[in-house]
Design a protein around this motif. Structure first.
Motif, PDB file in Angstrom:
ATOM      1  N   ALA A  20       0.855  -1.197   0.000  1.00 41.18           N
ATOM      2  CA  ALA A  20       0.000   0.000   0.000  1.00 41.18           C
ATOM      3  C   ALA A  20       0.888   1.244   0.000  1.00 41.18           C
ATOM      4  CB  ALA A  20      -0.901  -0.017   1.225  1.00 41.18           C
ATOM      5  N   GLY A 185      -7.631   4.603   2.307  1.00 38.73           N
ATOM      6  CA  GLY A 185      -7.447   5.099   0.941  1.00 38.73           C
ATOM      7  C   GLY A 185      -7.236   6.607   0.844  1.00 38.73           C
ATOM      8  N   ASP A 186      -7.342   7.307   1.976  1.00 41.11           N
ATOM      9  CA  ASP A 186      -7.255   8.771   1.965  1.00 41.11           C
ATOM     10  C   ASP A 186      -5.819   9.249   2.090  1.00 41.11           C
ATOM     11  OD1 ASP A 186     -10.004   9.138   1.693  1.00 41.11           O
ATOM     12  OD2 ASP A 186     -10.351   9.109   3.867  1.00 41.11           O
TER      13      ASP A 186
END
Ligand code: 4YB
Length: 464
Positions: A20, A185-186
């Motif tokens: 990620a 996801g921010d």
């Protein structure tokens, strides 16, 4: 529910979600695995220079990728980190660093360290040898150790260094994020300096969630914000952003704080499609303590989960998650709260319709002909003028009244200073109307994130 960490948060994310995106540097994505490797490599570099657990390391610089790695690597060695404003005068540094037991200094630019401080070499991320770094040098994740020192911007005398544990930073972050949505996801722009608690606040929210941190050159701000969902801004930054043609933004939330937040500002932002949160926080509480989504009132909402608030003779007292252990002094931690754990903020506040309003700092109050003048009461009205973005009211000595208010304003072109007194009439009481008005000089706008009231006062004394 807040994440439980059994390891340094960046190491934990590197094993839980190695691929990620941890950081976006300008346009380049850095994974958690890569970030953890970089931190490990820097740990060995610093270790081999002699940095050990329990020592103090000053980090002087702006928010470069190297500075952030330095922050994480020092923690991971179990040493205390002190981020420093590059504008801090050398003389002040020379006085301060021995009191803060700083052994090492790292700077992103040539810097003069006092004799008691050994310089660490500058380095660049690219050639850091991330492959053969020795992870055994890493200290155990010790969330309850005093590891960060953040300088307060006291109005007089030497700044004090508030000491926090990683646990306190994470608890502060968790409380805000129970109210404000910020998910994996921010991406939060590192829009404020690490040497200020507001910059560290961004770091610990990012670590709390394993989300993405964006590190970019901050000028121009609208380009820095491209693709970011979150940012922390002081009111003047948001004013400037709104002057730019900021319609490419995907910003979901802007957290505002550090100074009084005009309703005019958050309404203008709303019209531009930017949702704001109004926050009230301070160094000693590891940033935000109270916050609310911006609305039609100028309050700052209620305490976030984990914090308690009490008004005592109109003074705001706070305690709870995020609170510093104390101020570091000569190897000891001086308590900053009373025997019940309350931190007396020296801010004056009021509760109205169930929310907190910040009236101003107790130390700013002065007397004019026997009447108390709280400069912030006048400033709040001045900034409702469409051409005024920022205002400071300071006392000047006066033979007749003891002291009189004078206003210094940061204004858009076209403001006629000679009209301001009549514009203020009827908006504030007569004795509050300043005797004179000045335009804020550019030289006072440099430095930290806040303009120093003391510097404004001294500037006015010089020109009068
Ligand atoms: C205020 C005030 C307010 C502080 N009205 N006076 O993460 C955040 O919370 C954040 C986001 C964006 C910008 C800043 C922040 C901060 O952390 C700000 C924290 C801060 O300013 N700390 S400080 O130690 O430098 O100053 C604290 C003082 O600032 C307070 O004691 C108040 O006097 C003043 N202040 N928020 C009016 N909303």
């Amino acid at each position: 529910t807040p994440t439980v960490f059994n390891h340094w948060p960046w190491q934990q994310w590197a094993s839980e979600q190695p691929n990620a995106t941890a950081i976006i540097r300008e346009q380049q994505s850095i994974s958690w695995r890569r970030l953890a490797d970089e931190v490990n490599a820097l740990c060995s570099l610093f270790y081999h220079h002699g940095v050990r657990a329990g020592q103090g390391v000053a980090l002087n610089g702006k928010n470069s990728p190297e500075l952030l790695l330095g922050y994480l690597a020092i923690l991971q060695l179990g040493a205390r980190v002190l981020p420093l404003n590059p504008q801090l005068p050398d003389a002040l540094q020379a006085q301060l660093l021995p009191i803060l037991n700083i052994d090492w200094g790292w700077s992103s630019h040539p810097a003069a360290w006092p004799d008691s401080v050994k310089p660490l070499p500058s380095f660049y991320i690219e050639p850091l040898s991330v492959d053969n770094s020795d992870t055994s040098l890493m200290a155990d994740w010790s969330s309850a150790q005093p590891l960060t020192m953040t300088l307060t911007s006291g109005s007089s005398g030497l700044p004090k260094a508030a000491v926090h544990t990683p646990q306190a930073h994470l608890a502060n972050a968790a409380g805000l994020l129970q109210r404000m949505q910020f998910d994996a996801g921010d991406s939060w722009l590192l829009s404020l300096p690490l040497f200020h608690v507001s910059g560290q606040g961004v770091i610990w929210r990012w670590l709390q969630k394993g989300a993405t941190l964006v590190q970019r050159n901050m000028h121009p701000l609208d380009q820095a914000l491209a693709g970011c969902t979150h940012a922390s801004l002081v009111p003047t930054q948001l004013w400037r952003l709104l002057e730019q043609d900021a319609n490419q933004l995907v910003l979901k939330q802007v957290l505002l704080g550090g100074a009084s937040i005009p309703v005019e500002l958050t309404e203008r932002a709303q019209q531009a499609g930017i949702s704001c949160w109004c926050g009230y926080g301070m160094t000693e509480m590891a940033s935000t303590t109270c916050a609310k989504p911006a609305d039609a009132t100028a309050g700052v909402g209620i305490p976030l989960p984990g914090r308690e608030l009490q008004l005592v003779d109109n003074e705001i007292w706070l305690r709870g998650s995020g609170q510093a252990l104390g101020y570091w002094q000569q190897g000891e931690i001086q308590p900053l709260s009373d025997s019940q754990g309350w931190f007396h903020t020296r801010d004056r506040g009021e509760m109205r319709n169930g929310e907190l309003y910040i009236c101003g700092r107790m130390d700013n109050l002065f007397f004019s002909g026997g009447e108390g003048i709280q400069p912030e009461d006048i400033e709040r009205v001045l900034v409702t003028h469409p051409l005024i973005e920022q205002a400071f009211v300071v006392p000047v000595d006066d033979v007749e009244f003891g002291q009189r208010p004078v206003a210094v304003v940061d204004a858009l072109p076209g403001l006629d200073l000679s009209q301001l007194s009549s514009w203020l009439e009827g908006k504030i009481t007569r004795f509050q109307i300043p005797d004179s008005y000045y335009v804020l000089p550019a030289e006072l706008k440099q430095g930290g994130i806040k303009i120093s009231r003391l510097a404004v006062k001294e500037w006015v004394m010089h020109i009068k």
